[in-house]
Enzyme design. Structure first.
Site, PDB file in Angstrom:
ATOM      1  N   TYR A 144     -36.823 -16.739 -99.046  1.00  0.00           N
ATOM      2  CA  TYR A 144     -35.708 -16.204 -99.855  1.00  0.00           C
ATOM      3  C   TYR A 144     -36.175 -14.994-100.654  1.00  0.00           C
ATOM      4  CZ  TYR A 144     -31.338 -16.344-102.475  1.00  0.00           C
ATOM      5  OH  TYR A 144     -30.101 -16.045-103.000  1.00  0.00           O
ATOM      6  N   TYR A 162     -27.067 -10.141 -98.052  1.00  0.00           N
ATOM      7  CA  TYR A 162     -27.182 -11.141 -99.102  1.00  0.00           C
ATOM      8  C   TYR A 162     -26.082 -12.169 -98.897  1.00  0.00           C
ATOM      9  CZ  TYR A 162     -27.477 -13.393-103.639  1.00  0.00           C
ATOM     10  OH  TYR A 162     -27.615 -14.317-104.622  1.00  0.00           O
TER      11      TYR A 162
END
Ligand code: ZN
Lengths: 415, 148
Positions: free
Chosen positions: A318, A369
Site C-alpha cells: 500500500y 488510488y
C-alpha cells in the site's frame, strides 16, 4: 472437497483523475454505477454470472452499501454483506479476508469484494479542510471561535488535532516518517526512488492514470513540497473509479475459467493505542512510532502461512505515501529496521531483476488510488501472469493495506 | 506585544471538537494552563483526555498541572493551506511534554504547532515551551516555541 477461499476473478472500471470519470466512461456516472461496472467485470472474468453472487464486502466507509448494490444488480439472495472497520485504506485486505471467512464457514458461496471511489462526485481527500474550516460557510467575517460538539468517536479523536491543522494524510503520515529520517538517516532521495520505480511500472500499464507520464528522480526532487518531507510525487493520486475481486471456495473454483489464487493467510491488526493511526496516535510506544505500525501483524501473517519474507516472489505494498512503503518493508521483515533506505537503493522494488518486485501495476502513486483494493487485483494478476510487469514464475504474492492506520494484509499463492 | 495576545493562526482554522472527556482539558487551556489527565487509581498521566486510564482502566481522573515544557518529538512543515489567510508553511509538531512526579508508562505527547521558527531550525529533540494563542474569549490553543 475443500472450502478454502480462492480469488477467481478481478475487474475494474477505467480509472480517471478526480472529476474526469465521464471522459473515460463515455458519460456521466455515479459512484455506485462504477461499483456495478467493476463487480460485473470481475464476475465475468471469473466465468460466473451475477446470479451466482450471494455475498458483498467492502471497506473504507464505502457509501455504496451492499444492500442497495445487491438490489440494483438483482442478486437473487444476499446472504453476506459486510464492511470492515479498519479505517480508510487499512481495510482492503481485511475485506478480502472477511469474504474468505464467509465462504470458508459456508455463509456464502461467491462473495464479491468491491471499492468504488468518486472523489469528483464527493470530497477530494486532500481537501478535507474545506469541510472543517471555521469560516461560517463562506461568511465575510468568520464567526468567533467556540467549541464544537464531537458526536462520534472519530470526531472526538480528530477534534483534538484538527485545531492544529491536522487534516490530511500527507501531514499525518509525514510525522512518523520524519522521525524515521531522524533515527536512521533515511532521505528524500530514497522516497524518490520508490516513486520513480512505481511510475516505471505504471508506464507499462494501460490501466494506469499516469501511464503516459514518465518520472525522473530530478522531477521528484524538484516537485513542490506538500507536507515535509513528502513532495507532490510522494503522495498518491485522487481518483475516480471502482474495482472488484471475486472470492469463492476451492471446490467451486475448480470448475471456473481461471487458475484459482489461494488466499493462504490473512490478518488485521492495530498496536496498542493506535486509534486513527498517525492522525491521532502521538502517544504510542516509541518503538512503534517510526514504523508502519504493521510489524506485529506481519509476524502473525508469516506464522499463519508458514512462510517467510524470502518466500515472496512479488509484493503489492500500500502506497498512499512513499514513506509508508519504506517503513512497511521493514515491518514485514524484507530488511532490518532502519535499513529500508539501503533496500530501496539496491533496486529491490523494480520488476526488472529486483529482489522484491513491488507494485507492478504502479500502485496508488501511479496506477490509481482505489484505497488499495487495486493492489489485490494486481496481486492476483501477478500470479496469473497477467501483470504488465510480469515476474517470471511468481508463485507467492504479499498484498498489504494502508500502514500508519490499523491495517490488514494477505498472502496469495498461485496454483 | 505580550505573548498572551499574539496571533499566529487565523480564526478560520478548525475549532476544537470536544466531548465530555476532553472539555475540561480545553477549559484549562482557556485559562492558559497546560495539563494532563491523571488517573487517581494508578497515578498514570495521559493525553489526549480519554474515558479510561490506558494502564489500569480506571475512570476517576484529575487534571494535573504540567510545566508546558518539553522536547520536539517529530514534525512536518505543511505547505498546503488548511484555512484562508494562513501563513505557509506552518509546522505541525508532536511535543513530548515533561511530566514531573508521576510514573508515566506511556509518554505524554501532544499534537500541536511550532511557531516563530525557521524551517532550518527544526531539529528533533530540541527543548520547547508552550505559548498560548487566544482565539476568542472561550478558546485558547496551545502552540510551542523553541526555548533558546
Ligand atoms: Zn490508571
Amino acid at each position: 472437497m475443500s472450502r478454502k477461499a480462492h480469488i477467481v476473478g478481478v475487474g475494474e472500471t477505467p480509472y480517471a483523475k478526480w472529476g474526469r470519470i465521464a471522459e473515460v466512461m463515455q458519460g456521466d456516472v455515479t459512484e455506485h454505477a462504477l461499483a456495478h461496472f467493476a463487480i460485473m467485470k470481475a464476475v465475468e472474468d471469473a466465468g460466473l454470472s451475477i446470479d451466482d453472487v450471494d455475498g458483498l464486502a467492502s471497506f473504507a466507509e464505502d457509501r455504496n452499501e451492499a444492500i442497495f448494490i445487491a438490489a440494483e444488480l438483482g442478486i437473487p439472495e444476499l446472504r453476506f454483506g459486510n464492511m470492515v472497520w479498519m479505517p480508510g485504506g487499512g481495510g482492503g485486505c481485511a475485506a478480502v479476508s472477511n469474504a474468505a471467512m464467509a465462504v470458508e464457514t459456508g455463509q456464502a458461496e461467491v462473495v464479491v469484494v468491491y471499492r468504488a471511489l468518486c472523489q469528483g462526485e464527493f470530497m477530494r481527500f486532500g481537501h478535507a479542510a474545506e469541510l472543517m474550516a471555521n469560516d461560517g460557510g463562506g461568511a465575510a467575517e468568520p464567526p468567533p471561535v467556540s467549541f464544537q460538539q464531537a458526536n462520534t468517536l472519530m470526531l472526538a479523536a480528530m477534534g483534538q488535532v484538527m485545531p492544529f491543522g491536522m487534516l490530511t494524510g500527507a501531514a499525518a503520515f509525514a510525522l512518523p516518517f520524519r522521525r524515521h529520517m531522524h533515527k536512521y538517516g533515511t532521505s528524500s532521495e530514497h522516497l524518490g526512488k520508490i516513486a520513480v520505480t512505481f511510475r516505471e511500472h505504471a508506464n507499462r500499464n494501460p490501466r494506469a492514470v499516469l501511464k503516459d507520464k514518465p518520472l525522473s528522480l530530478e522531477q521528484h526532487q524538484g516537485s513542490r513540497m506538500i507536507a515535509d518531507p513528502f513532495r507532490l510525487f510522494d503522495c498518491c493520486m485522487e481518483n475516480d473509479g471502482a474495482c472488484a475481486v471475486v472470492v469463492t471456495t476451492e471446490e467451486r473454483a475448480r470448475s471456473l475459467k481461471k487458475r484459482p489464487v489461494e488466499i493462504v493467510a490473512s490478518v488485521q491488526g492495530a498496536p496498542k493505542g493506535y486509534s486513527f493511526g498517525s492522525f491521532t496516535n502521538a502517544n504510542i510506544d516509541d518503538a512503534i512510532y517510526a514504523t508502519g505500525g504493521t510489524e506485529q501483524m506481519a509476524n502473525r501473517l508469516w506464522q499463519k502461512a508458514g512462510m517467510r519474507p524470502e518466500d515472496v516472489d512479488v509484493a503489492q505494498i500500500y502506497d498512499h505515501f512513499t514513506g509508508s512503503v519504506l517503513m512497511q518493508l521493514e515491518d514485514f521483515g524484507f530488511c532490518k529496521r532502519g535499513e529500508g533506505g539501503d533496500f530501496i537503493d539496491s533496486g529491490a522494488l523494480s520488476w526488472k531483476g529486483g529482489s522484491l518486485p513491488t507494485n507492478t501495476s504502479g500502485g496508488s502513486l501511479s496506477e490509481a488510488y482505489m484505497h488499495g483494493l487495486n493492489h489485490v487485483l494486481e496481486g492476483a494478476r501477478s500470479l496469473w501472469g497477467e501483470s504488465c510487469c510480469p515476474v517470471e514464475n511468481a508463485n507467492v504474492c504479499l498484498v498489504t493495506s494502508a500502514a500508519g492506520v490499523p491495517s490488514s494484509a494477505l498472502l496469495l499463492k498461485g496454483h | 506585544m505580550n505573548e498572551q495576545t499574539q496571533r499566529w493562526f487565523p480564526n478560520s482554522m478548525p475549532a476544537p471538537m470536544v466531548d465530555k472527556y476532553s472539555l475540561p482539558w480545553w477549559q484549562a487551556c482557556a485559562e492558559n494552563r497546560m495539563t494532563a489527565q491523571r488517573c487517581k487509581s494508578c497515578n498514570h498521566a495521559q493525553l489526549p483526555p480519554a474515558p479510561l486510564c490506558s494502564e489500569c482502566r480506571g475512570n476517576d481522573f484529575e487534571l494535573t498541572a504540567l510545566s508546558g515544557k518539553g522536547r520536539l518529538y517529530t514534525y512536518t512543515a505543511v505547505h498546503q493551506p488548511v484555512s484562508m489567510e494562513q501563513t505557509l508553511p506552518f509546522i505541525i509538531a508532536v511535543i513530548e511534554l515533561d511530566v514531573e512526579g508521576t510514573p508515566c508508562k506511556n509518554p505524554v505527547r501532544l499534537m500541536s504547532n511550532l511557531v516563530e521558527c525557521e524551517e532550518a531550525d527544526l531539529e528533533i529533540g530540541k527543548p520547547v515551551h508552550v505559548v498560548w494563542e487566544k482565539m476568542s474569549d472561550m478558546v485558547s490553543i496551545p502552540r510551542f516555541k523553541f526555548t533558546v
